[in-house]
Design an enzyme around this catalytic site. Structure first.
Site, PDB file in Angstrom:
ATOM      1  N   SER A   1       0.812  -1.212   0.000  1.00 58.32           N
ATOM      2  CA  SER A   1       0.000   0.000   0.000  1.00 58.32           C
ATOM      3  C   SER A   1       0.856   1.277   0.000  1.00 58.32           C
ATOM      4  CB  SER A   1      -0.938  -0.056   1.205  1.00 58.32           C
ATOM      5  OG  SER A   1      -1.839   0.999   1.146  1.00 58.32           O
TER       6      SER A   1
ATOM      7  N   ASP B   1     -10.251  -5.296  -3.666  1.00 61.32           N
ATOM      8  CA  ASP B   1      -9.539  -4.297  -2.870  1.00 61.32           C
ATOM      9  C   ASP B   1     -10.258  -2.955  -2.955  1.00 61.32           C
ATOM     10  OD1 ASP B   1      -7.705  -2.472  -1.812  1.00 61.32           O
ATOM     11  OD2 ASP B   1      -5.980  -3.589  -2.567  1.00 61.32           O
TER      12      ASP B   1
ATOM     13  N   HIS C   1      -7.557  -5.364   0.618  1.00 60.86           N
ATOM     14  CA  HIS C   1      -6.313  -4.622   0.814  1.00 60.86           C
ATOM     15  C   HIS C   1      -5.408  -5.223   1.896  1.00 60.86           C
ATOM     16  CE1 HIS C   1      -4.166  -1.049  -0.363  1.00 60.86           C
ATOM     17  NE2 HIS C   1      -3.929  -0.738   0.893  1.00 60.86           N
TER      18      HIS C   1
END
Ligand SMILES: *[C@@H]1O[C@H](CO)[C@@H](O)[C@H](O)[C@H]1NC(C)=O
Ligand SMILES: *[C@@H]1O[C@H](CO)[C@@H](O)[C@H](O)[C@H]1NC(C)=O
Ligand SMILES: *[C@@H]1O[C@H](CO)[C@@H](O)[C@H](O)[C@H]1NC(C)=O
Ligand SMILES: *[C@@H]1O[C@H](CO)[C@@H](O)[C@H](O)[C@H]1NC(C)=O
Length: 410
Positions: free
Chosen positions: A185, A358, A387
């Site tokens: 991320s 996600d 995620h």
């Protein structure tokens, strides 16, 4: 304020839009405040087990591995902690966590499951970064975290200061280039910025692996897109999320846990944690045994400016520097709009893993990134993953890490 709270609740809990308006009309601010107060007492009474309070080094040692902590100073004076599972067999790898997370996230899943341990078992010298402002990196040579100047950073500064400091330190100490940088991320966001702005540091990295990359974010489904609209009204952000450190008021989370979680049968602790609110929650992949440990480690700290910078990208659809407003942009960038990061200039070979489900890194946005990067090794879509499944998902070793290790052997 109420529309924002309701929007959070709505998206998180998949509530039908029709019901929203009823809720909006039925709940007076006073009634809401009372509910929040009641709920707070309940939340405070949750007890966690002792294991949950171990720090990253203690968790690594408990799993039977050697652990070290190193402190690195950035050019602008931040003191960052790098954790390490040392090995002389292979070259170093650096794992970099995402927003509101820390080095702990790579070891929470335990031996045979956590990516840090899996890499150590393969003989890699494993380094775990901690970005400025998180639990392990809340120090500076002259500024205290209570000083608002300490929190004057976004992922831009992580890219131009934190990663160069960590990578030079690791390559210097081990006398090896970095075999692989693995980011999750925001740990990918900062890498891309580093690679664009500091190509001389990027040359020390042989390969980069992006897990759920957050670069273009304007197609995200996450509730944070709802407050991106309010980004210009800084006082709103300040009021609800803290002016310096991003501190979501527990009142808001308490409220969500009451109205969102009870109705929809989602565990209160999960609903009340901003990490799950932002990233989504996946019952199928989530291992409930890990919950107390996760709750103890996350959220691990972030600046409000980081959230604002992400919000700006949601609105603009661009991957570019922080927007200070036309007047200040002219002074800072000599242009009314902030400059884009030139992804086309990145030469490091990159492999991308992204999740089907996600909320933050949507398929459309990941594909846009893919088309702009000149040197792609692999692009892999993980079925059903959200995620957070990339770090804690029950099937992450099977569906992601196995392929990742193969790519690293290329
Ligand atoms: C924050 O940092 C930016 C860019 O480095 C600088 O222009 C600005 O003056 C700083 N603001 C404060 C309040 O320190
Ligand atoms: C590299 O390591 C040496 C010895 O530990 C140290 O003196 C030097 O300052 C380091 N350089 C960098 C760029 O970290
Ligand atoms: C600022 O931008 C203008 C127009 O793009 C350019 O002519 C000028 O040289 C720039 N000034 C500086 C200091 O970079
Ligand atoms: C869930 O986590 C616990 C504690 O780390 C572990 O023992 C167990 O194997 C995990 N379960 C699955 C299905 O990954």
């Amino acid at each position: 304020m109420w529309p924002i709270v309701i929007a959070f609740l709505l998206v998180f809990c998949d509530l039908a839009a029709a019901i929203t308006f009823d809720i909006l009309q039925d709940i007076s601010p006073n009634a809401l405040m009372n509910t929040m107060r009641d709920n707070k007492e309940q939340l405070n009474s949750i007890k966690f087990n002792i294991d949950a309070s171990l720090n990253t080094v203690q968790m690594i040692r408990k799993a039977g591995y050697p652990a070290e902590a190193h402190v690195v100073q950035t050019q602008d004076g931040y003191l960052l902690t790098l954790h390490r599972i040392p090995s002389n067999k292979y070259q170093p790898v650096l794992l970099q966590h995402g927003l509101l997370c820390s080095s702990a996230d790579w070891v929470i899943a335990g031996k045979d499951k956590g990516l840090a341990f899996i890499l150590a078992d393969q003989g890699y010298d494993v380094w775990l970064g901690n970005i400025r402002g998180n639990t392990y990196s809340r120090a500076h040579v002259s500024l205290s975290p209570s000083d608002s100047r300490f929190w004057n950073f976004s992922f831009h500064e992580m890219g131009i200061y934190d990663l160069p400091a960590m990578i030079s330190y690791i390559t210097n100490i081990t006398s090896h280039p970095l075999h692989t940088y693995i980011g999750h991320s925001m740990g990918t966001t900062s890498f891309y910025i580093m690679a664009v702005e500091h190509p001389e540091i990027a040359r020390m990295v042989q390969m980069m692996i992006s897990l759920a990359p957050a670069v273009f974010v304007n197609h995200m489904k996450s509730p944070i897109r709802y407050f991106s609209r309010f980004v210009q009204k800084l006082e709103i952000i300040t009021h609800f999320f803290g002016k310096n450190e991003f501190l979501p008021h527990s009142d808001m989370l308490d409220y969500l846990s009451k109205y969102g979680c009870e109705i929809f049968n989602i565990e209160k602790e999960i609903c009340a944690n901003v990490i799950f609110l932002i990233c989504g929650f996946d019952k199928e992949q989530f291992n409930y045994t890990l919950l107390p440990v996760i709750l103890n480690h996350d959220p691990a700290g972030a600046s409000a400016k980081t959230l604002v910078h992400f919000s700006q990208e949601i609105e603009s659809g661009k991957f570019r520097q922080y927007d200070y407003g036309r007047k200040n942009n002219l002074l800072i960038y000599n242009a009314t709009e902030p400059p884009d990061y030139n992804l086309g200039s990145i030469t490091v070979p990159i492999a991308i893993f992204y999740g089907d489900n996600d909320w933050l890194a949507s398929n459309v946005d990941v594909k846009k990134l893919y088309h702009l990067l000149p040197n792609i090794l692999d692009m892999y879509r993980v079925p059903k993953f959200n995620h957070l499944d990339f770090i804690w998902g029950k099937d992450a070793p099977k569906l992601v890490y196995k392929r990742l290790l193969e790519i690293m052997k290329i």
